[in-house]
Enzyme design. Structure first.
Site, short mmCIF file in Angstrom:
data_model
loop_
_atom_site.label_atom_id
_atom_site.label_comp_id
_atom_site.label_asym_id
_atom_site.label_seq_id
_atom_site.Cartn_x
_atom_site.Cartn_y
_atom_site.Cartn_z
N LYS A 1 -6.52 -12.82 -8.29
CA LYS A 1 -7.85 -12.96 -7.71
C LYS A 1 -8.78 -11.83 -8.16
O LYS A 1 -8.31 -10.75 -8.50
CB LYS A 1 -7.76 -13.05 -6.18
CG LYS A 1 -7.46 -11.77 -5.46
CD LYS A 1 -7.77 -11.93 -3.97
CE LYS A 1 -7.79 -10.56 -3.32
NZ LYS A 1 -8.37 -10.51 -2.01
N LYS B 1 0.83 -1.22 0.00
CA LYS B 1 0.00 0.00 0.00
C LYS B 1 0.86 1.26 0.00
O LYS B 1 0.49 2.26 -0.60
CB LYS B 1 -0.96 0.01 1.19
CG LYS B 1 -2.06 -1.05 1.04
CD LYS B 1 -3.30 -0.73 1.85
CE LYS B 1 -4.37 -1.77 1.55
NZ LYS B 1 -5.53 -1.66 2.42
N LYS C 1 -12.05 -6.10 -5.57
CA LYS C 1 -12.89 -4.92 -5.76
C LYS C 1 -12.09 -3.70 -6.18
O LYS C 1 -12.64 -2.74 -6.67
CB LYS C 1 -13.78 -4.64 -4.55
CG LYS C 1 -13.13 -4.56 -3.20
CD LYS C 1 -14.23 -4.30 -2.15
CE LYS C 1 -13.97 -4.93 -0.81
NZ LYS C 1 -12.81 -4.42 -0.06
P1 ATP Z 1 -9.30 -5.04 -2.16
O1 ATP Z 1 -9.34 -5.14 -3.65
O2 ATP Z 1 -9.79 -3.71 -1.61
O3 ATP Z 1 -8.05 -5.55 -1.53
P2 ATP Z 1 -10.76 -7.50 -1.98
O4 ATP Z 1 -11.84 -7.59 -3.01
O5 ATP Z 1 -9.50 -8.23 -2.25
O6 ATP Z 1 -10.46 -5.99 -1.65
P3 ATP Z 1 -11.06 -7.83 0.89
O7 ATP Z 1 -11.78 -6.66 1.45
O8 ATP Z 1 -9.58 -7.94 1.07
O9 ATP Z 1 -11.44 -7.98 -0.66
O10 ATP Z 1 -11.68 -9.17 1.43
C1 ATP Z 1 -12.93 -9.33 2.05
C2 ATP Z 1 -13.21 -10.81 2.12
O11 ATP Z 1 -13.52 -11.33 0.83
C3 ATP Z 1 -12.07 -11.66 2.65
O12 ATP Z 1 -12.59 -12.60 3.56
C4 ATP Z 1 -11.52 -12.34 1.42
O13 ATP Z 1 -11.00 -13.60 1.71
C5 ATP Z 1 -12.73 -12.46 0.52
N1 ATP Z 1 -12.35 -12.40 -0.89
C6 ATP Z 1 -11.93 -11.29 -1.53
N2 ATP Z 1 -11.69 -11.55 -2.83
C7 ATP Z 1 -11.94 -12.87 -3.00
C8 ATP Z 1 -11.87 -13.76 -4.12
N3 ATP Z 1 -11.51 -13.32 -5.31
N4 ATP Z 1 -12.21 -15.05 -3.96
C9 ATP Z 1 -12.60 -15.49 -2.74
N5 ATP Z 1 -12.70 -14.72 -1.65
C10 ATP Z 1 -12.38 -13.42 -1.76
#
Ligand code: ATP
Ligand code: LTN
Length: 334
Positions: free
Chosen positions: A197, A115, A200
């Site tokens: 992955k 970050k 968002k």
């Molecule tokens: P950012 O892009 O802001 O890092 P993110 O979409 O990766 O966000 P997080 O807020 O880090 O999501 O995660 C929230 C929850 O969603 C966590 O429990 C994480 O394991 C789950 N999660 C996020 N992305 C995935 C994915 N692609 N597949 C499965 N689980 C996910």
């Protein structure tokens, strides 16, 4: 333990729109956990301001996320759904834990490095101590289990280290949390780069299905999803795009990958993508309908926000008072 149940804590940031990955990988699985655990799910808005936010936007997204928790099936009578900023104990405990955390430990955190590189113009102290606030979230409720993605395991590890260090000095104050490894959903990958992955914060909107996408958008994104030239629907990790689509279809229909291979044996990718898209549309439709209904019911959402913050505050204060006493703060005069 609360009423004989183990405690579970997790949180999500209200930054960006939730994706199908967040739903299939986290939210959907959280719904079933309240029978076994006393569950706390926070909208972690204190964490959000480690990155600069537009105030009106943050407020809107935080409310949307809390509403989505309910729309996804988390019953606010059985799960404590609340804003982190409404329970002052998070900040208070975080300060104390800061004094039990070493610079060297925080320097090793990979999320901080990522970050800081991404937001080089705003490497603030909050970004650096982010894991301490996360430790406070978890330890405040004496959580036994914490469902998190792989990227958060390092933060859970430092939480355990801080808790053990504190307990070694002051006795058994904190429960030592474990990562929750249940039958959580598969990791959902980007539709445009299936080795990454689905996230968002992805800049390419075609890479992610957002929970509020309409059916046409969903179908279009699946039609455009990156696949390969094998022309066979096979559950083979080397066919990363198809592998991901099988995982999504499996999570949405409950069918096993082998069944799915048979169903599409001899059929083209076009048919398969249409089926995957339709399965996602039918999973998201009821969620979207519930979300729309709930959003209109302002009084109901307000009452959830108020009641659940009070409940969270009650448990948070129990731990905080104990910690304050242990470290030697003077008792309050009543
Ligand atoms: P950012 O892009 O802001 O890092 P993110 O979409 O990766 O966000 P997080 O807020 O880090 O999501 O995660 C929230 C929850 O969603 C966590 O429990 C994480 O394991 C789950 N999660 C996020 N992305 C995935 C994915 N692609 N597949 C499965 N689980 C996910
Ligand atoms: N850092 C986490 C969100 C988060 C969290 C928590 C998760 C904040 N506090 C406590 C579990 C427990 C993230 O970005 N996914």
């Amino acid at each position: 333990m609360i009423d004989g149940k183990k405690v579970l804590f997790s949180g999500m940031q209200a930054t960006g729109n939730l994706t199908l990955g967040n739903y299939l990988g986290a939210l959907k699985n959280w719904v079933t956990l309240c029978d076994e655990y006393e569950c706390f799910y926070s909208v972690v808005d204190l964490h959000s301001i480690t990155i600069r936010q537009e105030p009106a936007e943050l407020r809107k997204r935080a409310r949307a996320l809390l509403t989505l928790y309910i729309a996804a099936g988390l019953d606010p009578e059985k799960n404590c759904l609340y804003y982190q900023s409404h329970v002052s104990g998070h900040c208070e405990l975080s300060w104390i834990l800061n004094c039990f955390t070493y610079m060297g430990e925080l320097n090793r955190m990979t999320q901080f490095k990522d970050k800081a590189a991404k937001h080089a113009d705003n490497i603030n102290a909050g970004l650096f101590t982010y894991p301490v606030l996360m430790a406070a979230d978890i330890l405040l409720y004496q959580a036994d289990v914490v469902p998190v993605g792989k990227d958060q395991l390092q933060h859970l590890e430092i939480t355990r280290d801080i808790a053990q260090r504190f307990n070694a000095i002051y006795g058994d104050v904190f429960a030592i949390p474990e990562p929750y490894v249940g039958k959580t959903g598969a990791s959902i990958k980007s539709l445009q780069a299936p080795e990454k992955k689905m996230s968002k914060s992805d800049e390419n909107p075609n890479a992610s299905i957002y929970l509020m996408d309409d059916p046409d958008t969903i179908m279009r994104k699946f039609r455009r999803a990156v696949t390969d030239s094998e022309a066979q629907v096979r559950y083979n990790p080397e066919q990363a795009g198809i592998y991901n689509l099988i995982n999504i279809y499996s999570a949405c229909t409950g069918k096993m990958p082998e069944e799915i291979e048979k169903e599409f044996d001899g059929k083209g990718y076009g048919d398969f993508k249409t089926a995957v898209g339709e399965s996602v549309v039918s999973v998201l439709r009821p969620l979207q309908e519930r979300y729309t209904d709930l959003s209109k019911n302002k009084d109901y959402i307000d009452s959830v926000i108020k009641n659940n913050a009070e409940k969270a505050d009650y448990y948070a204060m129990k731990t905080l008072r104990k910690v304050q006493k242990k470290v030697g703060f003077p008792e309050r005069v009543r």
